[in-house]
Design a protein around this motif. Sequence first.
Motif, PDB file in Angstrom:
ATOM      1  N   SER A 327       3.458   6.262  -8.585  1.00 24.21           N
ATOM      2  CA  SER A 327       2.676   5.152  -8.055  1.00 24.21           C
ATOM      3  C   SER A 327       1.669   5.617  -7.022  1.00 24.21           C
ATOM      4  N   ARG A 328       1.796   6.878  -6.554  1.00 20.46           N
ATOM      5  CA  ARG A 328       0.814   7.489  -5.653  1.00 20.46           C
ATOM      6  C   ARG A 328       0.588   6.639  -4.395  1.00 20.46           C
ATOM      7  N   THR A 329       1.660   6.225  -3.772  1.00 16.88           N
ATOM      8  CA  THR A 329       1.477   5.475  -2.538  1.00 16.88           C
ATOM      9  C   THR A 329       1.097   6.376  -1.393  1.00 16.88           C
ATOM     10  N   LEU A 592       2.812  -1.775  -3.848  1.00 15.49           N
ATOM     11  CA  LEU A 592       1.607  -2.045  -3.076  1.00 15.49           C
ATOM     12  C   LEU A 592       0.503  -2.612  -3.960  1.00 15.49           C
ATOM     13  N   THR A 593      -0.313  -3.476  -3.368  1.00 14.54           N
ATOM     14  CA  THR A 593      -1.541  -3.913  -4.035  1.00 14.54           C
ATOM     15  C   THR A 593      -2.648  -2.915  -3.706  1.00 14.54           C
ATOM     16  N   ALA A 594      -3.820  -3.115  -4.316  1.00 14.58           N
ATOM     17  CA  ALA A 594      -4.943  -2.211  -4.044  1.00 14.58           C
ATOM     18  C   ALA A 594      -5.327  -2.266  -2.570  1.00 14.58           C
ATOM     19  N   HIS A 595      -5.300  -3.482  -1.974  1.00 10.81           N
ATOM     20  CA  HIS A 595      -5.676  -3.643  -0.571  1.00 10.81           C
ATOM     21  C   HIS A 595      -4.659  -2.968   0.345  1.00 10.81           C
ATOM     22  N   THR A 596      -3.362  -3.241   0.096  1.00  5.51           N
ATOM     23  CA  THR A 596      -2.336  -2.652   0.962  1.00  5.51           C
ATOM     24  C   THR A 596      -2.244  -1.143   0.768  1.00  5.51           C
ATOM     25  N   SER A 598      -4.798   0.836   0.207  1.00  6.63           N
ATOM     26  CA  SER A 598      -5.883   1.364   1.036  1.00  6.63           C
ATOM     27  C   SER A 598      -5.493   1.341   2.515  1.00  6.63           C
ATOM     28  N   PHE A 599      -4.803   0.280   2.932  1.00  4.21           N
ATOM     29  CA  PHE A 599      -4.366   0.168   4.318  1.00  4.21           C
ATOM     30  C   PHE A 599      -3.372   1.275   4.663  1.00  4.21           C
ATOM     31  N   VAL A 600      -2.426   1.534   3.751  1.00  2.16           N
ATOM     32  CA  VAL A 600      -1.426   2.584   3.984  1.00  2.16           C
ATOM     33  C   VAL A 600      -2.098   3.946   4.093  1.00  2.16           C
ATOM     34  N   GLU A 601      -3.130   4.192   3.260  1.00  2.00           N
ATOM     35  CA  GLU A 601      -3.832   5.459   3.342  1.00  2.00           C
ATOM     36  C   GLU A 601      -4.495   5.637   4.709  1.00  2.00           C
ATOM     37  N   GLN A 602      -5.013   4.552   5.271  1.00  2.00           N
ATOM     38  CA  GLN A 602      -5.664   4.623   6.582  1.00  2.00           C
ATOM     39  C   GLN A 602      -4.659   4.842   7.706  1.00  2.00           C
ATOM     40  N   HIS A 603      -3.412   4.359   7.523  1.00  2.00           N
ATOM     41  CA  HIS A 603      -2.402   4.433   8.588  1.00  2.00           C
ATOM     42  C   HIS A 603      -1.178   5.218   8.119  1.00  2.00           C
ATOM     43  N   ARG A 604      -1.403   6.221   7.292  1.00  2.00           N
ATOM     44  CA  ARG A 604      -0.268   6.927   6.706  1.00  2.00           C
ATOM     45  C   ARG A 604       0.544   7.684   7.757  1.00  2.00           C
ATOM     46  N   ASN A 605      -0.067   8.059   8.886  1.00  2.00           N
ATOM     47  CA  ASN A 605       0.659   8.803   9.917  1.00  2.00           C
ATOM     48  C   ASN A 605       1.699   7.951  10.632  1.00  2.00           C
ATOM     49  N   ARG A 606       1.586   6.643  10.506  1.00  2.00           N
ATOM     50  CA  ARG A 606       2.599   5.777  11.125  1.00  2.00           C
ATOM     51  C   ARG A 606       3.172   4.792  10.109  1.00  2.00           C
ATOM     52  N   THR A 607       3.268   5.228   8.867  1.00  6.34           N
ATOM     53  CA  THR A 607       3.883   4.429   7.809  1.00  6.34           C
ATOM     54  C   THR A 607       5.111   5.154   7.298  1.00  6.34           C
ATOM     55  N   LEU A 608       6.244   4.476   7.293  1.00  4.06           N
ATOM     56  CA  LEU A 608       7.515   5.054   6.851  1.00  4.06           C
ATOM     57  C   LEU A 608       7.837   4.554   5.455  1.00  4.06           C
ATOM     58  N   SER A 609       8.403   5.452   4.642  1.00  7.58           N
ATOM     59  CA  SER A 609       8.847   5.070   3.310  1.00  7.58           C
ATOM     60  C   SER A 609      10.331   4.739   3.353  1.00  7.58           C
ATOM     61  N   LYS A 610      10.684   3.598   2.811  1.00  7.06           N
ATOM     62  CA  LYS A 610      12.094   3.219   2.738  1.00  7.06           C
ATOM     63  C   LYS A 610      12.800   4.076   1.687  1.00  7.06           C
ATOM     64  N   PRO A 611      14.076   4.403   1.861  1.00  5.78           N
ATOM     65  CA  PRO A 611      14.940   4.006   2.984  1.00  5.78           C
ATOM     66  C   PRO A 611      14.630   4.814   4.232  1.00  5.78           C
ATOM     67  N   VAL A 612      14.798   4.167   5.393  1.00  5.90           N
ATOM     68  CA  VAL A 612      14.497   4.800   6.676  1.00  5.90           C
ATOM     69  C   VAL A 612      15.816   5.085   7.397  1.00  5.90           C
ATOM     70  N   ASP A 613      16.045   6.373   7.748  1.00  4.65           N
ATOM     71  CA  ASP A 613      17.263   6.698   8.498  1.00  4.65           C
ATOM     72  C   ASP A 613      16.976   6.625   9.992  1.00  4.65           C
ATOM     73  N   SER A 614      18.030   6.741  10.780  1.00  6.64           N
ATOM     74  CA  SER A 614      17.904   6.559  12.228  1.00  6.64           C
ATOM     75  C   SER A 614      17.046   7.650  12.858  1.00  6.64           C
TER      76      SER A 614
END
Length: 638
Positions: A327-329, A592-596, A598-614
């Motif tokens: 899906s290339r998120t 993700l939609t096309a809009h979201t 694009s948003f994730v690509e802009q903020h990828r440094n502070r985007t976590l992929s689930k599952p998220v551990d402690s």
Amino acid sequence: MNIAVALSLMAAGVEGVLVYLALRFSQAPGWRHLRWFAVIAASAALFSVCNLAFATPTLPDRWVVVAARLNGGFAVVHIVAWLYYTRSRLAQPVTRLDHWIVAGALAVGAVTLIPGVVVGPPVSAFTVEWANVRYRGPTPTALGSGVNVFLLLVFVRAWWPWVAEARARRPGARTHVAAFAVFFVLAANEVLISSWRLRSLYSVEIGFLVVVLAVVDDFSRRLADDARALHASTERLSVEVQTRTSELDETREALLRAERHTALGRLAASVGHEINNPLTSVLSNLQFIDAELETSASSEDIRAAVRDAESGTRRIADIVADLRVFSRTGTEPTGGSVVLRDVLETAIRLVGNEIRHHARIETNIDFEATVRGDASRLAQVFVNILSECARNVESAGADTSQMILNIAVLPGAAGTALVRFEHTGPTPGRVECATYFEPVFSKSATSVDSGFGLFVAQGIVRSLGGRMEARPREGGGTVIEVVLAIRAAAEREERVSARQLASRRRGLQILVIDDDDLVSRGMVRMLAEHDVTVARTVAAAREQLARESVAFDVVLCDIMLPDGSGPEIYASVEHDHPALAARFVFMTGGALTAHTRSFVEQHRNRTLSKPVDSHTLQSAISVALAATPTVLRRSSQE
């Protein structure tokens, strides 16, 4: 019918046919000069018809005189047309002298039509005994004799460019020179006969036909050249059509593959999203139980079971991460540090036994390099590459001692490390190298793999800011190279200090925005040392953010929500409270939609992929806290 009449009729008929052919062929590109040849043939045909009057005994004298005057005009048109034909055929410009000569010739032609100026009565006759032909003709005036000499000189003007071309060895030029010479001699013979200085047959028609043969020879030669050029163009066009058809087929196949990849990506993102939410809950609760049981000495067996369950959960998360590659998120964590040699040795241990049955392994991995990435993800990259190499050397079917797989770690350019896999199996071609990492592309005839291994590996490497390349090996075989960015020591120290910062900070106000109850409850347990508020919709999140009694230190926000999206919340906060917007941490399960996206690509440094551990969550919080120098405080305490 005598021989003179027969000769004139034959010449007129041939020249009439040539008029038609010349006009037809002159319509073709590059053959426009044949229009002038049509004028030449038409004037020659009319000249031959007029010559019939001189060999017809029963024709009245006045018609013989008219025929002689007309012949003078046709001769002028004929010679002028030869001049223009020559210039056009040889692609030479018509000079100013040519224009003056043509103007003088046309004036002479007009004079010849005036009764009594060039020829006049009486009509005389003579007989050519050997041919049994009796000719009649008018008596030329002194001006008429001068006109004949002038026309011969004009003809020389049309003839001379062919002489120059013959010296330059132009094809067909010598034939024209010879034909013009014959025509000139026979035309001079005609002048002498009409001046009553020679008694012989009028044979200028033969001169017409000789020159026509020269033109036909040139015409046939050029037609053959054009036919050969057309054949060559047809062959070339056929090759180009085959090439373009092949390219179109390849493009169509690529489009079909792209459509399949897109559909697979959507499916993978959807499945990943559905799995990641419960995984986050399971993982966070297992870690919470493990932490709670840590204080009890009698709970070691329970803790071991919990750790096993946690390990299994992480394995499921790795599978979902594989799906997310399709899906290339681009949201996989990339900020870790990995010792390249350790990861390679692990991958070789996992796949080495499979390879050793088919090839001898040689390694040169002593180069010390710490690269950006996650150990499990890089291990998967190297395992997939080694598995592909194993299938390739197996498909070669050669003796094991002759097959070699060389693995090397080398310093790359501009702060990178190069991992090279080189085997002596099958050699890929240019097209195969271009599609080597595409899914469902079998590199070996005996491969039973689904074909996604190298595609997944390439997706992981790209998400780490690296690249993969494949090329033929000199001497036969394949070379696969992986280029990864080396992480500097300062970066690793900065990350350690950030984690330490998170461990020192307690009692933070944290807002968790997630519509999944299991996920939000797991987050609350993992963040038990902080004051956590949960919002499950966009409307609830905005209500919490609008409260004046609480100032949140960090906001953990899911990307996809039932009544909107995380980017919508972020946009409003960024406008009203930019300091808080800098402390947003986003989470995504992959759908993700096309809009979201694009948003994730802009903020990828502070985007976590689930599952998220402690551990990952605490690190993300520390980075968010370091984003602005001022810590937000509760309004109630101000």
